[in-house]
Write a protein that holds these residues in place. Structure first.
Motif, PDB file in Angstrom:
ATOM      1  N   LYS A  19       0.832  -1.197   0.000  1.00  0.00           N
ATOM      2  CA  LYS A  19       0.000   0.000   0.000  1.00  0.00           C
ATOM      3  C   LYS A  19       0.879   1.266   0.000  1.00  0.00           C
ATOM      4  CE  LYS A  19      -3.971   1.942   2.345  1.00  0.00           C
ATOM      5  NZ  LYS A  19      -4.095   2.634   3.592  1.00  0.00           N
ATOM      6  N   TYR A  20       1.904   1.203   0.820  1.00  0.00           N
ATOM      7  CA  TYR A  20       2.846   2.318   0.913  1.00  0.00           C
ATOM      8  C   TYR A  20       3.529   2.562  -0.442  1.00  0.00           C
ATOM      9  CZ  TYR A  20       7.147   4.819   2.036  1.00  0.00           C
ATOM     10  OH  TYR A  20       8.180   5.719   2.032  1.00  0.00           O
ATOM     11  N   LEU A  21       3.956   1.437  -1.054  1.00  0.00           N
ATOM     12  CA  LEU A  21       4.634   1.557  -2.347  1.00  0.00           C
ATOM     13  C   LEU A  21       3.680   2.124  -3.408  1.00  0.00           C
ATOM     14  CD1 LEU A  21       6.768  -1.715  -2.471  1.00  0.00           C
ATOM     15  CD2 LEU A  21       7.579   0.630  -2.114  1.00  0.00           C
ATOM     16  N   GLY A  22       2.426   1.675  -3.331  1.00  0.00           N
ATOM     17  CA  GLY A  22       1.426   2.197  -4.273  1.00  0.00           C
ATOM     18  C   GLY A  22       1.238   3.689  -4.106  1.00  0.00           C
ATOM     19  N   GLU A  23       1.195   4.116  -2.854  1.00  0.00           N
ATOM     20  CA  GLU A  23       1.041   5.545  -2.588  1.00  0.00           C
ATOM     21  C   GLU A  23       2.264   6.334  -3.056  1.00  0.00           C
ATOM     22  OE1 GLU A  23       0.221   5.494   1.568  1.00  0.00           O
ATOM     23  OE2 GLU A  23      -1.921   5.070   1.275  1.00  0.00           O
ATOM     24  N   LYS A  24       3.417   5.730  -2.804  1.00  0.00           N
ATOM     25  CA  LYS A  24       4.660   6.389  -3.239  1.00  0.00           C
ATOM     26  C   LYS A  24       4.684   6.544  -4.758  1.00  0.00           C
ATOM     27  CE  LYS A  24       8.070   7.339  -1.229  1.00  0.00           C
ATOM     28  NZ  LYS A  24       8.451   8.676  -0.693  1.00  0.00           N
ATOM     29  N   LYS A  25       4.179   5.491  -5.414  1.00  0.00           N
ATOM     30  CA  LYS A  25       4.151   5.517  -6.875  1.00  0.00           C
ATOM     31  C   LYS A  25       3.268   6.671  -7.375  1.00  0.00           C
ATOM     32  CE  LYS A  25       3.843   2.147 -10.635  1.00  0.00           C
ATOM     33  NZ  LYS A  25       3.415   0.821 -11.006  1.00  0.00           N
ATOM     34  N   ALA A  26       2.132   6.818  -6.717  1.00  0.00           N
ATOM     35  CA  ALA A  26       1.219   7.913  -7.095  1.00  0.00           C
ATOM     36  C   ALA A  26       1.867   9.269  -6.826  1.00  0.00           C
ATOM     37  CB  ALA A  26      -0.090   7.789  -6.319  1.00  0.00           C
ATOM     38  N   ALA A  31       4.476  14.077  -8.641  1.00  0.00           N
ATOM     39  CA  ALA A  31       5.646  14.973  -8.587  1.00  0.00           C
ATOM     40  C   ALA A  31       6.259  15.120  -9.973  1.00  0.00           C
ATOM     41  CB  ALA A  31       6.680  14.416  -7.601  1.00  0.00           C
ATOM     42  N   ASN A  32       6.300  14.006 -10.723  1.00  0.00           N
ATOM     43  CA  ASN A  32       6.846  14.071 -12.090  1.00  0.00           C
ATOM     44  C   ASN A  32       6.003  14.976 -12.980  1.00  0.00           C
ATOM     45  OD1 ASN A  32       9.040  12.459 -11.674  1.00  0.00           O
ATOM     46  ND2 ASN A  32       8.063  10.573 -12.390  1.00  0.00           N
ATOM     47  N   ALA A  33       4.684  14.805 -12.867  1.00  0.00           N
ATOM     48  CA  ALA A  33       3.781  15.630 -13.690  1.00  0.00           C
ATOM     49  C   ALA A  33       3.961  17.107 -13.344  1.00  0.00           C
ATOM     50  CB  ALA A  33       2.333  15.207 -13.468  1.00  0.00           C
ATOM     51  N   ALA A  34       4.049  17.371 -12.033  1.00  0.00           N
ATOM     52  CA  ALA A  34       4.222  18.764 -11.593  1.00  0.00           C
ATOM     53  C   ALA A  34       5.565  19.318 -12.068  1.00  0.00           C
ATOM     54  CB  ALA A  34       4.119  18.854 -10.079  1.00  0.00           C
ATOM     55  N   GLN A  35       6.594  18.453 -11.989  1.00  0.00           N
ATOM     56  CA  GLN A  35       7.932  18.882 -12.405  1.00  0.00           C
ATOM     57  C   GLN A  35       7.975  19.189 -13.910  1.00  0.00           C
ATOM     58  OE1 GLN A  35      10.421  19.767 -10.742  1.00  0.00           O
ATOM     59  NE2 GLN A  35      11.979  19.916 -12.347  1.00  0.00           N
ATOM     60  N   MET A  36       7.349  18.301 -14.676  1.00  0.00           N
ATOM     61  CA  MET A  36       7.305  18.525 -16.128  1.00  0.00           C
ATOM     62  C   MET A  36       6.572  19.821 -16.458  1.00  0.00           C
ATOM     63  SD  MET A  36       6.730  14.755 -17.734  1.00  0.00           S
ATOM     64  CE  MET A  36       6.538  15.332 -19.404  1.00  0.00           C
ATOM     65  N   ILE A 162      -4.327  21.776 -18.013  1.00  0.00           N
ATOM     66  CA  ILE A 162      -4.171  20.336 -18.311  1.00  0.00           C
ATOM     67  C   ILE A 162      -3.475  19.625 -17.147  1.00  0.00           C
ATOM     68  CG2 ILE A 162      -3.093  18.668 -19.889  1.00  0.00           C
ATOM     69  CD1 ILE A 162      -3.444  20.832 -22.084  1.00  0.00           C
ATOM     70  N   LEU A 163      -2.615  20.358 -16.459  1.00  0.00           N
ATOM     71  CA  LEU A 163      -1.904  19.756 -15.325  1.00  0.00           C
ATOM     72  C   LEU A 163      -2.885  19.155 -14.315  1.00  0.00           C
ATOM     73  CD1 LEU A 163       0.718  19.230 -13.715  1.00  0.00           C
ATOM     74  CD2 LEU A 163       0.396  21.478 -12.664  1.00  0.00           C
ATOM     75  N   ALA A 169      -4.670  11.883 -13.056  1.00  0.00           N
ATOM     76  CA  ALA A 169      -4.220  10.623 -13.650  1.00  0.00           C
ATOM     77  C   ALA A 169      -3.057  10.057 -12.851  1.00  0.00           C
ATOM     78  CB  ALA A 169      -3.813  10.846 -15.102  1.00  0.00           C
ATOM     79  N   ALA A 170      -2.160  10.943 -12.427  1.00  0.00           N
ATOM     80  CA  ALA A 170      -0.982  10.494 -11.676  1.00  0.00           C
ATOM     81  C   ALA A 170      -1.398   9.943 -10.312  1.00  0.00           C
ATOM     82  CB  ALA A 170      -0.010  11.654 -11.494  1.00  0.00           C
ATOM     83  N   ALA A 171      -2.440  10.546  -9.731  1.00  0.00           N
ATOM     84  CA  ALA A 171      -2.909  10.083  -8.409  1.00  0.00           C
ATOM     85  C   ALA A 171      -3.423   8.653  -8.473  1.00  0.00           C
ATOM     86  CB  ALA A 171      -4.004  11.016  -7.901  1.00  0.00           C
ATOM     87  N   GLU A 172      -3.816   8.245  -9.650  1.00  0.00           N
ATOM     88  CA  GLU A 172      -4.344   6.885  -9.791  1.00  0.00           C
ATOM     89  C   GLU A 172      -3.253   5.877 -10.107  1.00  0.00           C
ATOM     90  OE1 GLU A 172      -7.294   7.723 -12.690  1.00  0.00           O
ATOM     91  OE2 GLU A 172      -8.668   8.551 -11.205  1.00  0.00           O
ATOM     92  N   LYS A 173      -2.043   6.359 -10.232  1.00  0.00           N
ATOM     93  CA  LYS A 173      -0.925   5.429 -10.448  1.00  0.00           C
ATOM     94  C   LYS A 173      -0.742   4.606  -9.174  1.00  0.00           C
ATOM     95  CE  LYS A 173       1.587   6.453 -14.323  1.00  0.00           C
ATOM     96  NZ  LYS A 173       2.595   5.729 -15.083  1.00  0.00           N
TER      97      LYS A 173
END
Lengths: 222, 206
Positions: A19-26, A31-36, A162-163, A169-173
């Protein structure tokens, strides 16, 4: 069915980690989307700054003595080209072409003096007109740069809009990992609780699963 | 699984939005290129030619006015016997000054007309850019650019020149009309600088 306490604890632990890893992934995806987006915004801001700098440079050019002289010179050339050339034979009154040399000299002097005066006036006019020419070019430059700055501003706004969708979308990762992890954790915890309480582990699992399903449904994960 | 399906929907939507935006930006860039190409023919040479057009239009009118004014001056000076006077020379040099000033004025007007045209072109270009920004439609913007550029290239009407020598003509007409200065038309009269027939100067009474 009986799950040993150690296995239940392990299941809960693995579930928690998943669960933790899943949250980290999201979080990482967000963070990647925001950074881009930050980089995109940065690039667009730099583009705007470039147009702004061009406008400033154009404005600076108007006050530059060399540019002022060049603008005046361009106008002056056009005006002088239209005027009678300095030193050329003048248009004399009838009869003066055969007048004594002294009279012709006097006439020539008067005509040349008139030309000098007219050229001085034209030169002053060229200085005024040249400044006007410069200001017009400046206005055109600034206007065009403003158009481009406005276009980029619109690009920035659209990109930022669009962000929001990209962050969703990223939150659902990692949602699968989070869901399964949560499920395993709940089962493990329920089994452990059942085992520790002396009751049936199966009943504990059932209760735990039911509770998990309710929580999960409330969270809207399915 | 349900969980992964929810995720793919949002991702797809985000990708689509980003692709749409990139496509819009590409259309804007394409439209700007079309505008630059269409309006590119309005270059320095074009504006220089417009200034020359004005000069070519105004110069014959100017020359005609100058010829008439010079003839009137000669008649007035001749009528009053001042054709060979220093005052007549002064008047002639004044006319030369007026003529040169008018010539430079016409040239300046030509440049100013070209600048007016430059403003019109820039306004038109700005309107097409605004249209492109609003619609994001590069082909419509390209058509609008061509339409505007064609309209701008249509010659505009110019009014004939006014009387460039009105003030001078008035003073020339006054020569010989005032008994107070011996009908010389010059304040204090005029001095005959020479007489072609006698070869000596005579003083015009003041």
């Amino acid at each position: 069915m009986c799950i040993p306490l150690v296995a239940a604890a392990a299941l809960a632990g693995v579930g928690g980690v998943a669960k933790y890893l899943g949250e980290k992934k999201a979080q990482k995806a967000q963070a990647n989307a925001a950074q881009m987006e930050r980089q995109r915004q940065q690039r667009m801001t730099e583009e705007q700054q470039g147009y702004f700098d061009q406008s400033l440079a154009s404005a600076g050019n108007v006050a530059d003595p060399a540019a002022i002289a060049a603008a005046k010179g361009a106008r002056e050339n056009a005006l002088f080209a239209a005027m009678a050339p300095q030193g050329a034979a003048g248009t004399y009154l009838p009869g003066q072409g055969s007048a004594p040399a002294i009279v012709q000299q006097q006439e020539g002097k008067a005509v040349e003096g008139a030309r000098t005066d007219a050229r001085s006036l034209a030169s002053a006019l060229a200085a005024l007109g040249g400044t006007g020419d410069q200001l017009q070019r400046l206005n055109i430059d600034i206007g065009r740069n403003s158009q481009r700055i406005g276009q980029v501003a619109r690009d920035k706004g659209n990109s930022a809009d669009i962000l929001q969708t990209e962050l969703q979308a990223a939150a659902e990762k990692g949602s699968l990992l989070r869901g399964l992890g949560g499920l395993a954790m709940q089962i493990g915890l329920a089994a452990a609780a059942g085992g520790a309480g002396g009751g049936s582990a199966g009943a504990g699992i059932k209760a735990g699963s039911s509770k998990f399903a309710q929580n999960f449904a409330r969270a809207g994960a399915f | 699984m349900c969980i992964s399906l929810v995720g793919s929907g949002a991702k797809k939507q985000a990708k689509q939005q980003r692709a749409d935006e990139e496509a819009r930006k590409a259309r804007i860039a394409q439209g700007m290129a079309s505008i630059a190409s269409t309006f590119g023919k309005f270059d320095e040479k074009f504006y220089g030619d417009r200034a020359k057009d004005y000069i070519n239009y105004a110069t014959p009118q100017f020359e005609r006015q100058l010829r008439d004014t010079r003839n009137n001056l000669i008649y007035a000076l001749s009528r009053t016997g001042n054709l060979n006077s220093s005052a007549g020379q002064k008047k002639n040099s004044d006319l030369n000054y007026e003529a040169d000033t008018a010539r430079s004025g016409i040239a300046a007007d030509g440049l100013n007309k070209a600048n007016e045209f430059r403003n019109q072109v820039e306004n038109s270009r700005g309107n097409v850019v605004a249209e492109l920004n609003a619609t994001g439609d590069s082909s419509a913007a390209a058509q609008a650019a061509i339409r505007n550029a064609t309209n701008l290239a249509t010659p505009v009407g110019y009014s004939p020149l006014g009387n460039l020598f009105a003030s001078f003509a008035q003073s020339a007409a006054a020569i010989g009309s005032n008994a107070g200065n011996g009908y010389s038309g010059f304040a204090g009269g005029g001095a005959q600088s020479y007489s072609p027939s006698k070869g000596s100067s005579t003083v015009v009474r003041g």
